[in-house]
Design a protein around this motif. Structure first.
Motif, PDB file in Angstrom:
ATOM      1  N   THR A   1      91.230 -14.389  68.306  1.00 15.45           N
ATOM      2  CA  THR A   1      91.894 -13.898  69.580  1.00 15.45           C
ATOM      3  C   THR A   1      90.643 -12.943  70.197  1.00 15.45           C
ATOM      4  N   GLY A   2      90.875 -12.635  71.354  1.00 15.17           N
ATOM      5  CA  GLY A   2      89.839 -11.515  72.224  1.00 15.17           C
ATOM      6  C   GLY A   2      89.579 -12.238  73.670  1.00 15.17           C
ATOM      7  N   THR A   3      88.733 -11.776  74.198  1.00 11.19           N
ATOM      8  CA  THR A   3      88.166 -11.853  75.517  1.00 11.19           C
ATOM      9  C   THR A   3      86.838 -12.210  75.774  1.00 11.19           C
ATOM     10  N   TYR A   4      86.568 -13.103  76.736  1.00  9.80           N
ATOM     11  CA  TYR A   4      85.305 -13.531  77.094  1.00  9.80           C
ATOM     12  C   TYR A   4      84.777 -13.290  78.700  1.00  9.80           C
ATOM     13  N   ASP A   5      83.628 -13.260  79.204  1.00  7.43           N
ATOM     14  CA  ASP A   5      83.162 -13.293  80.288  1.00  7.43           C
ATOM     15  C   ASP A   5      81.821 -13.830  80.191  1.00  7.43           C
ATOM     16  N   THR A   6      81.633 -14.995  80.877  1.00  9.77           N
ATOM     17  CA  THR A   6      80.631 -15.812  80.771  1.00  9.77           C
ATOM     18  C   THR A   6      79.494 -15.471  81.884  1.00  9.77           C
ATOM     19  N   ASP A   7      80.256 -14.957  82.982  1.00 13.77           N
ATOM     20  CA  ASP A   7      79.204 -13.971  84.052  1.00 13.77           C
ATOM     21  C   ASP A   7      78.382 -12.953  83.427  1.00 13.77           C
ATOM     22  N   ALA A   8      79.076 -12.259  82.776  1.00 15.31           N
ATOM     23  CA  ALA A   8      78.513 -11.021  82.297  1.00 15.31           C
ATOM     24  C   ALA A   8      78.006 -11.165  80.667  1.00 15.31           C
ATOM     25  N   ASP A   9      78.072 -12.351  80.075  1.00 19.96           N
ATOM     26  CA  ASP A   9      77.521 -12.638  78.900  1.00 19.96           C
ATOM     27  C   ASP A   9      78.120 -11.776  77.831  1.00 19.96           C
TER      28      ASP A   9
END
Length: 306
Positions: A94-102
């Motif tokens: 579980t968690g979060t991601y941001d591919t734009d910010a890597d």
């Protein structure tokens, strides 16, 4: 003026000027159609699932089940271990991601326990890692875990600094996969291991895979890392050698070395430059044998760290 005509279906007269306009026909497909990108996950959001593969340290696993510690390695809570005292896989991320910010933060379920140096039912080594969390931001990050040692729990210990081979976090079919992440032991991690490894020691590399959507398929074999059955691993490993006056030779699991009476993590056991814990080497040199390897481990684990 147009004449009225008879509707062949109803038999009633109809007036062409007052007839309703025909209803619009269905689209023939000339408008925009849903594209493949419509099913792709957003550039940032919540992680749907994921796995983390990590062996902690291969030589440590060998030491625990070898003839010095004579212990065992046990996984629980959904974690698995590869056959042959292999690496571990932690699941249900579980968690979060941001591919734009890597950038990503993922917490994984499962626990691993290392236990050894048993004397009359008591263990000098009893170390559990659970609630593992990996963070990456531009290719660097931290590996954190709740650490329970000899019954004392320390939540959120930063065990290792992480360094990926690339800063880029790109999703492929809504899965971000990052393999061979270098893990380097921190000061806090060294304390968690009782000072047997110094800060800066290379640990096993980390593999992780996180799904960005519920229908994303994690890599075969349970995702990142190598998975195996749950349970307990054990085994034997050869130790040998002899020493006099704190200096001698030692043939141990994972390598050989010559003891020189140095210190490890502020302790007094011998250091040989190998990556094995101090007790295995010290005992092989005749130091821990004289005072009891289990007692040494327990005393050092309880000793306040600087």
């Amino acid at each position: 003026m147009p004449s009225k005509t008879e509707d062949p279906d109803t038999g009633q007269d109809t007036d062409p000027d007052t007839d309703p306009a025909p209803s619009p026909s269905k689209s023939t497909g000339t408008g925009p159609s849903p594209s493949a990108s419509a099913t792709e996950a957003a550039a940032q959001g919540q992680i749907a699932d994921g796995t983390l593969g990590w062996g902690v340290k291969e030589s440590f696993r060998a030491y625990v089940v070898g003839t010095m510690a004579k212990g065992r390695v046990t996984v629980s809570g959904g974690a698995t271990q590869a056959a042959g005292n292999g690496a571990f896989t932690f699941k249900d991320a579980t968690g979060t991601y941001d591919t734009d910010a890597d950038r990503l933060t993922a917490t994984f379920q499962g626990a691993v326990n290392f236990k050894g140096h048993e004397t009359n039912g008591a263990y000098g080594l009893d170390l559990t890692l659970t609630n593992l969390r990996a963070t990456l931001d531009g290719g660097t990050g931290k590996l954190t875990a709740d650490v329970t040692s000899l019954g004392e729990k320390s939540p959120g210990v930063v065990l290792a600094d992480l360094k990926a081979t690339s800063a880029d976090l790109t999703a492929d079919r809504n899965v971000i996969t990052v393999d061979d992440i270098a893990a380097t032991l921190t000061d806090a991690g060294a304390k968690a291991f009782g000072g047997y490894y110094t800060a800066g020691t290379a640990l096993d590399t980390v593999d992780l895979a996180v799904a960005l959507s519920d229908d994303a398929q994690l890599p075969d074999g349970g995702g990142a890392g190598t998975s195996g059955g749950t349970g307990t691993s054990g085994g034997t490993g050869g130790t040998g050698g002899s020493g006099t006056g704190g200096t001698g030779t030692a043939s141990t699991i994972g390598g050989t070395g010559t003891t020189t009476g140095g210190t490890i993590g502020g302790g007094s056991l011998a250091s040989t430059g190998t990556d094995l814990p101090g007790p295995a080497l010290g005992a092989a040199a005749g130091v821990a044998v004289a005072i009891g390897a289990g007692a040494v481990f327990a005393a050092r684990k309880r000793r306040p760290q600087a």
